[in-house]
Motif scaffolding. Structure first.
Motif, PDB file in Angstrom:
ATOM      1  N   ASP A  40      17.204  -7.811  52.513  1.00 59.86           N
ATOM      2  CA  ASP A  40      17.360  -6.385  52.251  1.00 59.86           C
ATOM      3  C   ASP A  40      17.440  -6.097  50.753  1.00 59.86           C
ATOM      4  OD1 ASP A  40      17.358  -6.035  54.961  1.00 59.86           O
ATOM      5  OD2 ASP A  40      19.525  -5.708  55.145  1.00 59.86           O
ATOM      6  N   TYR A  41      18.115  -6.961  50.024  1.00 61.87           N
ATOM      7  CA  TYR A  41      18.228  -6.768  48.566  1.00 61.87           C
ATOM      8  C   TYR A  41      16.836  -6.824  47.931  1.00 61.87           C
ATOM      9  CZ  TYR A  41      19.580  -7.428  43.702  1.00 61.87           C
ATOM     10  OH  TYR A  41      19.715  -7.286  42.330  1.00 61.87           O
ATOM     11  N   PHE A  42      16.029  -7.773  48.370  1.00 58.57           N
ATOM     12  CA  PHE A  42      14.672  -7.888  47.840  1.00 58.57           C
ATOM     13  C   PHE A  42      13.869  -6.633  48.149  1.00 58.57           C
ATOM     14  CE2 PHE A  42      10.200  -9.081  48.173  1.00 58.57           C
ATOM     15  CZ  PHE A  42       9.998  -9.775  46.988  1.00 58.57           C
ATOM     16  N   ALA A  43      13.908  -6.190  49.386  1.00 54.14           N
ATOM     17  CA  ALA A  43      13.135  -5.026  49.805  1.00 54.14           C
ATOM     18  C   ALA A  43      13.534  -3.761  49.050  1.00 54.14           C
ATOM     19  CB  ALA A  43      13.290  -4.811  51.309  1.00 54.14           C
ATOM     20  N   GLN A  44      14.833  -3.633  48.733  1.00 51.69           N
ATOM     21  CA  GLN A  44      15.349  -2.434  48.090  1.00 51.69           C
ATOM     22  C   GLN A  44      15.176  -2.439  46.575  1.00 51.69           C
ATOM     23  OE1 GLN A  44      19.396  -2.451  49.467  1.00 51.69           O
ATOM     24  NE2 GLN A  44      18.799  -2.154  51.624  1.00 51.69           N
ATOM     25  N   ASN A  45      15.014  -3.619  45.972  1.00 51.43           N
ATOM     26  CA  ASN A  45      15.021  -3.696  44.511  1.00 51.43           C
ATOM     27  C   ASN A  45      13.734  -4.198  43.860  1.00 51.43           C
ATOM     28  OD1 ASN A  45      18.034  -3.141  43.585  1.00 51.43           O
ATOM     29  ND2 ASN A  45      18.149  -4.401  45.437  1.00 51.43           N
ATOM     30  N   ILE A  46      12.842  -4.780  44.636  1.00 55.19           N
ATOM     31  CA  ILE A  46      11.649  -5.359  44.028  1.00 55.19           C
ATOM     32  C   ILE A  46      10.738  -4.293  43.416  1.00 55.19           C
ATOM     33  CG2 ILE A  46      10.228  -5.334  46.122  1.00 55.19           C
ATOM     34  CD1 ILE A  46      10.406  -8.076  43.384  1.00 55.19           C
ATOM     35  N   ALA A  47      10.802  -3.069  43.914  1.00 57.21           N
ATOM     36  CA  ALA A  47       9.944  -2.006  43.374  1.00 57.21           C
ATOM     37  C   ALA A  47      10.270  -1.686  41.919  1.00 57.21           C
ATOM     38  CB  ALA A  47      10.077  -0.745  44.224  1.00 57.21           C
ATOM     39  N   SER A  48      11.487  -1.989  41.481  1.00 60.53           N
ATOM     40  CA  SER A  48      11.880  -1.713  40.090  1.00 60.53           C
ATOM     41  C   SER A  48      11.394  -2.783  39.129  1.00 60.53           C
ATOM     42  CB  SER A  48      13.411  -1.604  39.993  1.00 60.53           C
ATOM     43  OG  SER A  48      14.029  -2.844  40.327  1.00 60.53           O
ATOM     44  N   VAL A  49      10.830  -3.851  39.652  1.00 61.99           N
ATOM     45  CA  VAL A  49      10.321  -4.944  38.822  1.00 61.99           C
ATOM     46  C   VAL A  49       8.921  -4.587  38.328  1.00 61.99           C
ATOM     47  CG1 VAL A  49       9.543  -7.344  38.853  1.00 61.99           C
ATOM     48  CG2 VAL A  49      11.692  -6.721  39.962  1.00 61.99           C
ATOM     49  N   THR A  50       8.774  -4.506  37.015  1.00 65.53           N
ATOM     50  CA  THR A  50       7.487  -4.115  36.450  1.00 65.53           C
ATOM     51  C   THR A  50       6.841  -5.204  35.604  1.00 65.53           C
ATOM     52  OG1 THR A  50       8.576  -3.116  34.524  1.00 65.53           O
ATOM     53  CG2 THR A  50       8.112  -1.669  36.426  1.00 65.53           C
ATOM     54  N   GLU A  51       7.600  -6.241  35.280  1.00 62.13           N
ATOM     55  CA  GLU A  51       7.047  -7.359  34.508  1.00 62.13           C
ATOM     56  C   GLU A  51       7.766  -8.648  34.903  1.00 62.13           C
ATOM     57  OE1 GLU A  51       9.606  -6.755  30.412  1.00 62.13           O
ATOM     58  OE2 GLU A  51       7.653  -5.756  30.603  1.00 62.13           O
ATOM     59  N   ALA A  52       7.175  -9.761  34.494  1.00 62.29           N
ATOM     60  CA  ALA A  52       7.703 -11.070  34.890  1.00 62.29           C
ATOM     61  C   ALA A  52       9.151 -11.260  34.465  1.00 62.29           C
ATOM     62  CB  ALA A  52       6.830 -12.178  34.313  1.00 62.29           C
ATOM     63  N   ASP A  53       9.504 -10.757  33.284  1.00 64.62           N
ATOM     64  CA  ASP A  53      10.883 -10.892  32.789  1.00 64.62           C
ATOM     65  C   ASP A  53      11.886 -10.288  33.759  1.00 64.62           C
ATOM     66  OD1 ASP A  53      11.083 -12.378  30.440  1.00 64.62           O
ATOM     67  OD2 ASP A  53      10.221 -10.749  29.256  1.00 64.62           O
ATOM     68  N   ASP A  54      11.525  -9.162  34.359  1.00 63.20           N
ATOM     69  CA  ASP A  54      12.424  -8.500  35.303  1.00 63.20           C
ATOM     70  C   ASP A  54      12.723  -9.399  36.495  1.00 63.20           C
ATOM     71  OD1 ASP A  54      12.318  -6.234  33.710  1.00 63.20           O
ATOM     72  OD2 ASP A  54      10.680  -5.334  34.860  1.00 63.20           O
ATOM     73  N   LEU A  55      11.709 -10.122  36.935  1.00 65.84           N
ATOM     74  CA  LEU A  55      11.878 -10.975  38.110  1.00 65.84           C
ATOM     75  C   LEU A  55      12.661 -12.243  37.783  1.00 65.84           C
ATOM     76  CD1 LEU A  55      11.327 -11.496  41.083  1.00 65.84           C
ATOM     77  CD2 LEU A  55       9.096 -12.437  40.463  1.00 65.84           C
ATOM     78  N   VAL A  56      12.288 -12.937  36.705  1.00 65.78           N
ATOM     79  CA  VAL A  56      12.949 -14.216  36.400  1.00 65.78           C
ATOM     80  C   VAL A  56      14.383 -14.036  35.926  1.00 65.78           C
ATOM     81  CG1 VAL A  56      10.762 -15.376  35.904  1.00 65.78           C
ATOM     82  CG2 VAL A  56      12.045 -14.317  34.036  1.00 65.78           C
ATOM     83  N   SER A  57      14.733 -12.829  35.465  1.00 63.89           N
ATOM     84  CA  SER A  57      16.104 -12.600  34.995  1.00 63.89           C
ATOM     85  C   SER A  57      17.038 -12.158  36.133  1.00 63.89           C
ATOM     86  CB  SER A  57      16.113 -11.535  33.895  1.00 63.89           C
ATOM     87  OG  SER A  57      15.662 -10.281  34.384  1.00 63.89           O
ATOM     88  N   ASN A  58      16.476 -11.900  37.295  1.00 62.56           N
ATOM     89  CA  ASN A  58      17.288 -11.481  38.446  1.00 62.56           C
ATOM     90  C   ASN A  58      17.336 -12.634  39.455  1.00 62.56           C
ATOM     91  OD1 ASN A  58      18.082 -10.354  41.033  1.00 62.56           O
ATOM     92  ND2 ASN A  58      17.751  -8.332  40.147  1.00 62.56           N
ATOM     93  N   TYR A  59      18.458 -13.339  39.477  1.00 61.75           N
ATOM     94  CA  TYR A  59      18.595 -14.544  40.288  1.00 61.75           C
ATOM     95  C   TYR A  59      18.323 -14.268  41.774  1.00 61.75           C
ATOM     96  CZ  TYR A  59      20.697 -18.752  42.317  1.00 61.75           C
ATOM     97  OH  TYR A  59      20.917 -19.910  43.029  1.00 61.75           O
ATOM     98  N   LYS A  60      18.865 -13.168  42.298  1.00 64.04           N
ATOM     99  CA  LYS A  60      18.735 -12.883  43.728  1.00 64.04           C
ATOM    100  C   LYS A  60      17.279 -12.574  44.103  1.00 64.04           C
ATOM    101  CE  LYS A  60      21.929 -10.598  45.925  1.00 64.04           C
ATOM    102  NZ  LYS A  60      22.889  -9.523  46.333  1.00 64.04           N
ATOM    103  N   LEU A  61      16.589 -11.803  43.264  1.00 65.08           N
ATOM    104  CA  LEU A  61      15.186 -11.502  43.542  1.00 65.08           C
ATOM    105  C   LEU A  61      14.327 -12.756  43.402  1.00 65.08           C
ATOM    106  CD1 LEU A  61      14.584  -8.063  41.761  1.00 65.08           C
ATOM    107  CD2 LEU A  61      14.826  -8.496  44.212  1.00 65.08           C
ATOM    108  N   LEU A  62      14.592 -13.517  42.350  1.00 64.66           N
ATOM    109  CA  LEU A  62      13.787 -14.714  42.104  1.00 64.66           C
ATOM    110  C   LEU A  62      13.977 -15.748  43.203  1.00 64.66           C
ATOM    111  CD1 LEU A  62      11.836 -16.131  40.163  1.00 64.66           C
ATOM    112  CD2 LEU A  62      13.826 -17.109  39.000  1.00 64.66           C
ATOM    113  N   SER A  63      15.195 -15.887  43.700  1.00 64.22           N
ATOM    114  CA  SER A  63      15.450 -16.878  44.747  1.00 64.22           C
ATOM    115  C   SER A  63      14.691 -16.539  46.025  1.00 64.22           C
ATOM    116  CB  SER A  63      16.955 -16.986  45.035  1.00 64.22           C
ATOM    117  OG  SER A  63      17.471 -15.759  45.514  1.00 64.22           O
ATOM    118  N   VAL A  64      14.591 -15.249  46.345  1.00 61.57           N
ATOM    119  CA  VAL A  64      13.814 -14.846  47.526  1.00 61.57           C
ATOM    120  C   VAL A  64      12.329 -15.090  47.285  1.00 61.57           C
ATOM    121  CG1 VAL A  64      13.095 -12.884  48.949  1.00 61.57           C
ATOM    122  CG2 VAL A  64      15.499 -13.149  48.323  1.00 61.57           C
TER     123      VAL A  64
END
Length: 261
Positions: A40-64
């Motif tokens: 659920d966290y991934f589904a609710q927050n991944i839309a705010s990711v606009t570049e690679a830095d956003d993803l690799v700096s967010n442990y919960k999103l990156l782990s999913v």
């Protein structure tokens, strides 16, 4: 507490048990709070990711994201994953095309940071990545108890995609050899020794082609497009794995197995 998938003693009998109970056990597994929260966290927050830095700096999103593509071991290799995500998949010299493990290319293509076209970000299927995350988590739970069944499930899912590629049989075998989980399944199914992985990759491919021909009359991975052939490879792998485990437990196990046939 995470639900543990029940597969008895594992091996081929555990595989057959999973085939009968997978839907029911996965339904229970998916209700686990940890799995639900991460999905659920991934589904609710991944839309705010606009570049690679956003993803690799967010442990919960990156782990999913990494779990969805079977790349859990790279969770702490953030600099490397950033390079993978930002690479241009259309450039034959980019890192994702030079890496033999094509899981990295799939990760890159799923997020589209390196495509050079902002519109490609719209191709991201949140639902499909979340579903892959749950599937891989289910398999990983199994693997903590019975690694051989996790590897069999991975092969069952990944091989059809390799077989369907518009490439030569040799190229497909190189992709299989480059994937440690897939190579282990074929090593076991063909009865190769533990030293097989240390052979030069050209020799590995040659040996797998020869073994494939002996088993199915053709060296082509396309033979596995027939369900009965795929089942035969998986059955051979699982039975040999169980015999090998028994042989480690007792030096007389292999002889006993033969006598019981």
């Amino acid at each position: 507490m995470t639900y543990n998938v029940q597969l008895g003693s594992g091996g081929y009998l555990g595989w057959k048990l999973l085939q009968r109970t997978a839907d029911r056990q996965r339904a229970v597994f998916e209700k686990d709070p940890q799995i639900q929260n991460s999905r659920d966290y991934f589904a609710q927050n991944i839309a705010s990711v606009t570049e690679a830095d956003d993803l690799v700096s967010n442990y919960k999103l990156l782990s999913v994201a990494l779990r969805a593509f079977g790349l859990d071991d790279d969770l702490n290799n953030r600099a490397f994953i950033k390079k993978v995500l930002e690479a241009d998949p259309s450039d034959g010299k980019s890192i994702v095309n030079r890496l033999s493990d094509k899981r990295y290319l799939k990760l890159n293509q799923a997020f589209g940071f390196g495509s050079g076209a902002a519109g490609d970000r719209k191709k991201l299927s949140i639902a499909s990545i979340a579903d892959l995350y749950v599937s891989r988590s289910f398999e990983k739970n199994i693997g903590q108890q019975h690694e051989e069944i996790e590897l069999a499930l991975n092969a069952q899912r990944e091989l059809p995609g390799i077989i369907a590629r518009n490439s030569s049989d040799s190229t497909k075998w190189y992709h299989i050899a480059a994937s440690t989980p897939l190579r282990k399944v074929f090593e076991g199914a063909f009865g190769f020794p533990a030293t097989f992985a240390r052979l030069p990759v050209d020799r590995q491919v040659s040996e797998m082609k020869t073994a494939m021909s002996r088993m199915f009359g053709s060296p082509s991975p396309a033979a596995l497009s027939k369900p009965e052939n795929m089942d035969k490879v998986i059955k051979s792998y699982l039975i040999r794995s169980q015999i090998n485990e028994s042989a480690i437990a007792t030096p007389y196990a292999a002889a006993l197995t033969i006598l019981r046939r």
